[in-house]
Design a protein around this motif. Structure first.
Motif, PDB file in Angstrom:
ATOM      1  N   ALA A 147      19.331  -6.624   7.722  1.00 56.93           N
ATOM      2  CA  ALA A 147      20.668  -6.064   7.450  1.00 56.93           C
ATOM      3  C   ALA A 147      21.244  -6.534   6.112  1.00 56.93           C
ATOM      4  N   PRO A 148      21.144  -7.834   5.776  1.00 54.62           N
ATOM      5  CA  PRO A 148      21.745  -8.249   4.493  1.00 54.62           C
ATOM      6  C   PRO A 148      21.017  -7.688   3.274  1.00 54.62           C
ATOM      7  N   VAL A 149      19.764  -7.325   3.449  1.00 51.90           N
ATOM      8  CA  VAL A 149      19.029  -6.733   2.327  1.00 51.90           C
ATOM      9  C   VAL A 149      19.510  -5.309   2.072  1.00 51.90           C
ATOM     10  N   ILE A 150      19.671  -4.537   3.134  1.00 51.91           N
ATOM     11  CA  ILE A 150      19.983  -3.115   2.935  1.00 51.91           C
ATOM     12  C   ILE A 150      21.480  -2.853   2.765  1.00 51.91           C
ATOM     13  N   VAL A 151      22.319  -3.800   3.194  1.00 54.14           N
ATOM     14  CA  VAL A 151      23.765  -3.517   3.154  1.00 54.14           C
ATOM     15  C   VAL A 151      24.241  -3.250   1.723  1.00 54.14           C
ATOM     16  N   SER A 152      23.584  -3.878   0.751  1.00 52.32           N
ATOM     17  CA  SER A 152      24.033  -3.724  -0.633  1.00 52.32           C
ATOM     18  C   SER A 152      23.405  -2.517  -1.317  1.00 52.32           C
ATOM     19  N   GLY A 153      22.447  -1.856  -0.647  1.00 48.25           N
ATOM     20  CA  GLY A 153      21.828  -0.683  -1.249  1.00 48.25           C
ATOM     21  C   GLY A 153      20.370  -0.868  -1.606  1.00 48.25           C
ATOM     22  N   ASN A 154      19.811  -2.013  -1.257  1.00 45.11           N
ATOM     23  CA  ASN A 154      18.362  -2.179  -1.436  1.00 45.11           C
ATOM     24  C   ASN A 154      17.609  -1.386  -0.377  1.00 45.11           C
ATOM     25  N   ALA A 155      16.327  -1.152  -0.635  1.00 48.90           N
ATOM     26  CA  ALA A 155      15.435  -0.638   0.394  1.00 48.90           C
ATOM     27  C   ALA A 155      14.435  -1.735   0.719  1.00 48.90           C
ATOM     28  N   ALA A 156      14.013  -1.792   1.980  1.00 53.44           N
ATOM     29  CA  ALA A 156      13.206  -2.913   2.447  1.00 53.44           C
ATOM     30  C   ALA A 156      11.852  -2.451   2.962  1.00 53.44           C
ATOM     31  N   VAL A 157      10.843  -3.295   2.684  1.00 52.69           N
ATOM     32  CA  VAL A 157       9.550  -3.174   3.353  1.00 52.69           C
ATOM     33  C   VAL A 157       9.407  -4.437   4.194  1.00 52.69           C
ATOM     34  N   VAL A 158       9.440  -4.247   5.490  1.00 55.52           N
ATOM     35  CA  VAL A 158       9.527  -5.386   6.404  1.00 55.52           C
ATOM     36  C   VAL A 158       8.181  -5.584   7.095  1.00 55.52           C
ATOM     37  N   VAL A 159       7.723  -6.818   7.086  1.00 54.63           N
ATOM     38  CA  VAL A 159       6.552  -7.158   7.898  1.00 54.63           C
ATOM     39  C   VAL A 159       7.074  -7.857   9.140  1.00 54.63           C
ATOM     40  N   ALA A 160       6.846  -7.248  10.299  1.00 54.55           N
ATOM     41  CA  ALA A 160       7.423  -7.754  11.546  1.00 54.55           C
ATOM     42  C   ALA A 160       6.725  -9.034  11.972  1.00 54.55           C
ATOM     43  N   SER A 161       7.350  -9.727  12.898  1.00 50.87           N
ATOM     44  CA  SER A 161       6.724 -10.903  13.505  1.00 50.87           C
ATOM     45  C   SER A 161       5.323 -10.516  13.992  1.00 50.87           C
ATOM     46  N   GLU A 162       4.356 -11.336  13.598  1.00 49.85           N
ATOM     47  CA  GLU A 162       2.957 -10.969  13.877  1.00 49.85           C
ATOM     48  C   GLU A 162       2.664 -10.902  15.377  1.00 49.85           C
ATOM     49  N   GLN A 163       3.099 -11.916  16.123  1.00 47.96           N
ATOM     50  CA  GLN A 163       2.773 -11.995  17.540  1.00 47.96           C
ATOM     51  C   GLN A 163       3.790 -11.235  18.413  1.00 47.96           C
ATOM     52  N   GLN A 164       4.990 -10.971  17.861  1.00 48.48           N
ATOM     53  CA  GLN A 164       6.060 -10.362  18.674  1.00 48.48           C
ATOM     54  C   GLN A 164       6.641  -9.136  17.975  1.00 48.48           C
ATOM     55  N   PRO A 165       5.803  -8.162  17.694  1.00 53.72           N
ATOM     56  CA  PRO A 165       6.271  -7.047  16.847  1.00 53.72           C
ATOM     57  C   PRO A 165       6.990  -5.933  17.622  1.00 53.72           C
ATOM     58  N   LEU A 166       6.928  -5.967  18.948  1.00 48.49           N
ATOM     59  CA  LEU A 166       7.394  -4.765  19.664  1.00 48.49           C
ATOM     60  C   LEU A 166       8.897  -4.510  19.530  1.00 48.49           C
ATOM     61  N   SER A 196      19.945   6.653  13.330  1.00 49.01           N
ATOM     62  CA  SER A 196      21.281   6.136  13.013  1.00 49.01           C
ATOM     63  C   SER A 196      21.808   6.666  11.686  1.00 49.01           C
ATOM     64  N   ASP A 197      21.276   7.772  11.217  1.00 47.05           N
ATOM     65  CA  ASP A 197      21.692   8.353   9.933  1.00 47.05           C
ATOM     66  C   ASP A 197      21.277   7.498   8.741  1.00 47.05           C
ATOM     67  N   LEU A 198      20.435   6.479   8.988  1.00 46.35           N
ATOM     68  CA  LEU A 198      19.914   5.701   7.868  1.00 46.35           C
ATOM     69  C   LEU A 198      18.887   6.575   7.156  1.00 46.35           C
ATOM     70  N   PRO A 199      19.037   6.776   5.836  1.00 44.89           N
ATOM     71  CA  PRO A 199      18.085   7.660   5.152  1.00 44.89           C
ATOM     72  C   PRO A 199      16.654   7.137   5.251  1.00 44.89           C
ATOM     73  N   ALA A 200      15.718   8.069   5.309  1.00 48.41           N
ATOM     74  CA  ALA A 200      14.307   7.704   5.419  1.00 48.41           C
ATOM     75  C   ALA A 200      13.911   6.808   4.255  1.00 48.41           C
ATOM     76  N   GLY A 201      13.134   5.779   4.549  1.00 48.28           N
ATOM     77  CA  GLY A 201      12.609   4.921   3.495  1.00 48.28           C
ATOM     78  C   GLY A 201      13.459   3.701   3.187  1.00 48.28           C
ATOM     79  N   VAL A 202      14.686   3.657   3.687  1.00 51.65           N
ATOM     80  CA  VAL A 202      15.530   2.489   3.412  1.00 51.65           C
ATOM     81  C   VAL A 202      14.963   1.255   4.114  1.00 51.65           C
ATOM     82  N   VAL A 203      14.502   1.460   5.333  1.00 50.08           N
ATOM     83  CA  VAL A 203      13.766   0.387   6.008  1.00 50.08           C
ATOM     84  C   VAL A 203      12.404   0.939   6.386  1.00 50.08           C
ATOM     85  N   ASN A 204      11.363   0.205   5.984  1.00 47.79           N
ATOM     86  CA  ASN A 204       9.997   0.547   6.361  1.00 47.79           C
ATOM     87  C   ASN A 204       9.432  -0.661   7.065  1.00 47.79           C
ATOM     88  N   LEU A 205       8.751  -0.431   8.168  1.00 51.22           N
ATOM     89  CA  LEU A 205       8.346  -1.566   8.979  1.00 51.22           C
ATOM     90  C   LEU A 205       6.846  -1.548   9.250  1.00 51.22           C
TER      91      LEU A 205
END
Lengths: 476, 292, 316
Positions: free
Chosen positions: B173-192, B204-213
């Protein structure tokens, strides 16, 4: 406007609102009958039709409301984590968005403002204001103004932007942990009462928001009540001074947002077509019932004739009439009393030798109306250049140099806002530095945003509403 | 055919990646087994490859411009919408956090509630962080001088390994709130929970590509993101400590902004402060003369 | 420079420097304000009788256009038939203003349209890029006029304009105008390539000073094509130009105007910016293709009270 393309009536449906025949007072989360207040009627200024009967709160009602607010402050609201207060305010913001059209229609009915404005300006700003301050509720330690609320706030608001002024008052107060007793203006109580319902829908704890309808007497009782910790008033400078006197020597905190006589300064290098829009919007937006209206046009002499010609041409396209018609640009004057005041001051303008020109508008048979009007040949000595008319009446003065523009602009006891039109950036900033006004718009006018502080210098009041600064008046 | 036990067989969800608003499998065709804390099978998650990471960076880059240009108010509304959507799936998240982290159900509920409130907290910052981090500067001379924060661009985020939802939300959330886009690597053992969160983000109306997981092996994907020249910053919160120096060195090739990992995982319930926003913004100072 | 356009120097086109002095002395356009004004006009609500009038007026203002490499005689013939009688089931439906085609198809369009009153417009001057020798562009124009084009839609040299060679742009328009003879000249500014509203205002004045009869936003081949704010700036330019010179110039937004709602917004803008004098096909055109069918569907809706679908209007 031409004759070929004649816009057919495009009325917004009134069926969306459901106005009760009569309303009580909203105290401690419920609508209750007044104990010692008298009922009065609120009318549609566009038709003079009675919309509803509402209650004028008497001194005992004021006391009940203040007591309820105190209890809510002590037992729930001030103790609640900011995070939870925030979520109540977010809820309110969402409900306002959901009911926006209904509230816009209600506002236009009770106030007379064009639906275009209540729909596209007032309501979006109301919701945005609650969203903005919702976000502050759990971030007060970042405000720089402390984190402790004051207690019970008594808030008295005007009739020109009824729901928006309510939002400006209630949102920051609640975000900071205060509870409120709010009195809407006598002529525009209905959206405040609808807001009371919204508080119920949001399940806001009882007593956090109390709404007391009434006229000046109710306001006086509220302001003078000993259980109030803070008074926030928006309205005339005259009443503001009286309030300041009445709280002198008490511990009550005070913020005042009062009258204005803003200069809208147009230089010869202005982006001319946009400047004309800014002049028109500056004074005819909301029928000129705007404390920060650009009611004095200061235009550089070298372009004055051209600007005036363009202005009159543009004014001729303004559409005056049914506030609920989606194509109406200029709605009804809010009350007979206000219309009378506008007429009187305009007459004084003519008597003092200024030249009057009004757009040729068809004036409806019933209701309170005043055509968009411009006075030329006005000098600093004319009363229409000094007194707030609070109507669609523009006084035009000229200047030759930036210094002269600044002198004339500042030559008033007011200091709420000003406008500067020029393509030259450094001149904008130097004018802004020298203008004694709380808001300076450059190449735009009458812009509002919840993140942006608003308020006056000099006799236009003190304290700011909006932005981080808007928290100061509600924290210690 | 009737079920002899009389019980209905559940329809399981396929857990996929979240890139550019779509839910693809890994281009590598790989997956890995995700279990609960007792070792019971939960799902096969996609095992993202370096090419998936590359695609995610492309999607994030495309999203930076529209997202950073969106009014702060609008970004705040969307983050608040995420909280609304998350609240609506609260029960599902409680179950997933419980499975992933092995905590009690009341603790799982507390963590989910905190994660929802964390979105609300950051939603509120959208139109305020500039007021906290920006300034008007009284320079000596006839100049109007002000400083405003602007998003840095594409931010790679290595999500915390232990806190599968609250920790994840607290870094995204703090990364995208300012207008950045994120590429997130989820927790390896607990990704679900992260994948399920991406389903929330997608609605949630978040534009495509703002968060990539991406799900998979942090140690495999992270070096590619750390060295990627079209990534502007990297949050190493979830990086294995032994990998940190290498990742930070790789990040220096294009002078990435780096948020270093801590020795032990943070206490995510604490007031987050502003540092996670301020790390991923640039401060722009503008000078303008004042004169007639 | 005052804000009044009244004083156009007699030697305005004597040099690049003189043109630059004049064009750069025109009042600036504040982008945010212009966008806001256009958006505000876009909220006008056009209903019932006003809508009926506006739909018919919009139809009568259309330059029904086909500008594709795959255009054939058959396609042009079909378009001409449609332009003359947009709604075969309703004789009260007005005809369009013109059929707009490439120069080699002018003759076939002229033959089809005959004395129907629908004009033949042709894009020329190496449309859409305008990148050819002047002699080639002029030959292009002369060929189209010789084949019967009533109107020529030329493109300006945007490269020359953007690099400040205003005189070159001016001279080219003057020469094209001469080559047009009696044909009307529409000057396409290609506003999508001009980048700023200040440039749109300057290009508008340049085209008007050089003798264009119409100023037109776009080729339709560059995005963005016509927009409301750009058209607003151009309408202000023709309004002010007439104040200054007494000469009335037409305006044609083209490209991207697809729906009845879009068309209503343009008509509202004409109405409230330039006024009645421009609310006729002689002075305002809309370059479009798909728009006509949407107008026809809305027209049906007003007549019958229910919505119909694309199967109930003829395809182009």
């Amino acid at each position: 406007m031409g004759k070929l393309f004649d816009y057919a009536p495009a009325p917004e449906s009134r069926a969306i609102v459901n106005i009760g025949a009569s309303y009580g007072l909203f105290i401690n989360g419920e609508f209750v009958d007044p104990v010692d207040g008298e009922p009065f009627k609120t009318v549609n200024p566009a038709s003079e039709e009675v919309l509803a009967e509402v209650s004028a709160a008497g001194p005992q009602d004021v006391d009940r409301a203040v007591t309820a607010a105190r209890r809510a402050f002590d037992t729930t609201w001030s103790r609640m984590p900011g995070r939870e207060r925030a979520k109540y305010l977010f809820r309110i913001a969402r409900i306002i968005q959901e009911r926006a059209r209904e509230l816009a229609v209600l506002e236009s009915l009770d106030n007379g403002k064009p639906i275009k404005e209540s729909r596209d300006v007032d309501l979006p700003l109301v919701a945005a204001h609650f969203f903005y301050y919702a976000g502050w509720a759990d971030k007060l330690k970042y405000s720089g103004y402390g984190e402790t609320p004051l207690g019970v706030a008594g808030q008295v608001i005007p009739w020109n932007f009824p729901l928006l002024m309510l939002a400006w008052k209630i949102a920051p107060a609640l975000a900071c942990g205060n509870t409120v007793v709010l009195k809407p203006a006598e002529t525009t109580p209905l959206t405040a009462l609808a807001f009371a319902e919204i508080c119920q829908q949001a399940e806001l704890p009882p007593g956090v928001v109390n709404i007391l309808t009434g006229a000046g007497e109710t306001g006086r009782a509220l302001v003078e009540h000993s259980g109030i910790d803070k008074i926030a008033f928006t309205g005339s400078t005259e009443v503001g001074k009286a309030i300041a006197k009445s709280v002198a020597g008490t511990r009550k905190r005070l913020t005042l947002e009062l009258g204005g006589k803003a200069a809208n300064i147009v230089f010869d290098d202005a982006p001319i077509d946009q400047a004309i829009e800014g002049i028109v919007g500056g004074i005819f937006f909301n029928q000129g019932h705007v404390c920060c209206a650009g009611s004095r046009l200061l235009v550089q002499e070298s372009v004055a004739d051209d600007v005036l010609e363009r202005l009159r041409r543009r004014m001729s396209t303004l559409r005056l009439g049914d506030p609920l018609d989606k194509n109406t640009d200029v709605g009804a004057i809010n009350s007979a009393a206000q219309l009378q005041k506008i007429r009187e001051l305009s007459q004084i303008g003519e008597d003092e030798g200024a030249e009057r020109w009004s757009a040729a508008c068809e004036i409806p048979d019933r209701g309170f109306w005043y055509p968009p009007t411009v006075f030329t040949g006005v000098t600093q000595a004319h009363r229409i250049a000094r007194e707030e008319i609070f109507g669609p009446v523009l006084s035009v003065l000229t200047f030759r140099t930036p210094d002269e523009a600044v002198e004339k602009a500042n030559n008033t006891p007011y200091g709420l806002s000003a406008g500067v039109w020029t393509d030259k950036g450094s001149r904008i900033l130097s004018m802004a530095n020298r203008l004694r006004a709380g808001v300076v718009w450059a190449n735009t006018f009458n812009k509002f945003d919840p993140t942006s502080p608003f308020g006056g210098y000099k006799e236009s009041g003190f304290g700011r509403e909006g932005g981080r600064h808007g928290l100061e008046g509600y924290l210690r | 055919m009737s079920d002899p036990s009389g019980e209905r067989l559940a329809v399981r969800k396929t857990y996929k990646l979240f890139i550019g608003g779509a839910f693809p499998r890994s281009e590598s065709g790989r997956s890995y087994v995700v279990t609960d804390t007792h070792g019971n099978f939960l799902a096969n998650a996609a095992l993202a490859s370096r090419k998936d990471a590359r695609d995610a960076v492309v999607a994030a880059r495309a999203a930076v411009k529209p997202w950073s240009k969106a009014p702060a108010y609008n970004r705040g509304q969307i983050l608040y919408r995420v909280a609304e959507m998350l609240e609506g799936r609260r029960a599902q998240f409680v179950t997933e956090v419980l499975d992933a982290e092995g905590v009690s159900s009341s603790e799982a509920a507390r963590l989910v509630d905190a994660a929802i409130d964390r979105w609300v907290w950051y939603a509120g910052w959208a139109d305020k962080y500039a007021q906290a981090l920006g300034s008007s500067n009284p320079v000596a001379g006839p100049y109007f001088d002000f400083s405003t924060p602007e998003p840095t661009g594409v931010v790679a985020v290595l999500a915390p390994q232990s806190s599968s939802l609250l920790g994840l939300v607290s870094v995204v959330a703090p990364v995208i709130v300012s207008g950045n886009a994120a590429v997130v690597v989820a927790s390896e053992q607990q990704p679900l929970p992260a994948i399920t969160l991406s389903e929330v983000l997608a609605t949630s109306d978040l534009p495509a590509g703002v968060v990539n997981l991406l799900t998979g092996l942090t140690a495999e994907i992270a070096p590619w993101l750390a060295s990627h020249l079209d990534v502007n910053a990297i949050d190493l919160t979830g990086a294995p400590l032994e990998l940190w120096p290498e990742l930070e060195r790789a990040a220096s090739d294009n002078v990435k902004r780096v948020l270093r990992p801590t020795e032990t995982e943070a206490e995510w319930s604490a007031d987050p402060g502003l540092r996670r926003i301020s790390t991923f913004v640039e401060t722009k100072t503008v000078w303008h003369p004042i004169g007639v | 420079m005052t804000l009044t356009a009244a004083a156009i120097p007699t030697d305005v086109a004597s040099s690049d420097a003189a043109l630059r002095r004049f064009l750069h002395g025109l009042p600036g356009v504040d982008q945010v304000g212009a966008d806001a004004r256009a958006a505000a006009l876009g909220t006008r609500s056009i209903k019932t009788t006003a809508k009926r009038w506006a739909i018919d007026t919009a139809i009568s203002m259309i330059d029904l256009t086909t500008l594709e490499g795959q255009d054939t005689h058959g396609k042009v013939k079909a378009l001409c038939a449609k332009g003359v009688r947009p709604d075969p089931t309703d004789a009260t439906c007005p005809r369009v203003a013109a059929i707009c085609v490439y120069p080699d198809l002018v003759a076939i369009a002229k033959e089809q349209l005959g004395d129907s009153g629908v004009k033949v417009a042709s894009v020329a001057t190496n449309f859409p890029s305008g990148r050819a020798a002047l002699s080639v562009k002029l030959a292009d124009v002369r060929a189209a006029v010789a084949d019967g084009a009533d109107e020529i839609d030329m493109v300006i040299d945007r490269g020359a304009f953007l690099s400040g060679r205003y005189l070159e742009v001016y001279d080219e328009i003057v020469q094209v105008k001469a080559a047009c003879g009696v044909a009307h000249l529409k000057v396409i500014l290609e506003t999508g390539e001009l980048a700023t509203y200040d440039n749109v205002r300057r290009a508008s004045w340049l085209a008007m000073l050089a003798g264009g009869d119409f100023i037109k936003t776009s080729t339709g081949k560059v995005s963005p094509a016509a927009t409301l704010p750009v058209t607003l700036v151009m309408l202000e330019a023709v309004r002010d130009f007439r104040e200054a010179t007494g000469r009335q110039i037409g305006v044609k937004p083209a490209g991207g105007i697809r729906t009845t709602k879009d068309a209503m917004r343009y008509l509202v803008m004409v109405n409230e910016t330039a006024g009645d004098d421009w609310l006729t096909p002689d002075w305002f055109r809309i370059g479009a293709s798909g728009l006509l069918n949407d107008l026809l569907q809305q027209r049906h809706k007003l007549t019958t009270g229910h919505y119909d679908g694309p199967d109930y209007v003829t395809i182009d």
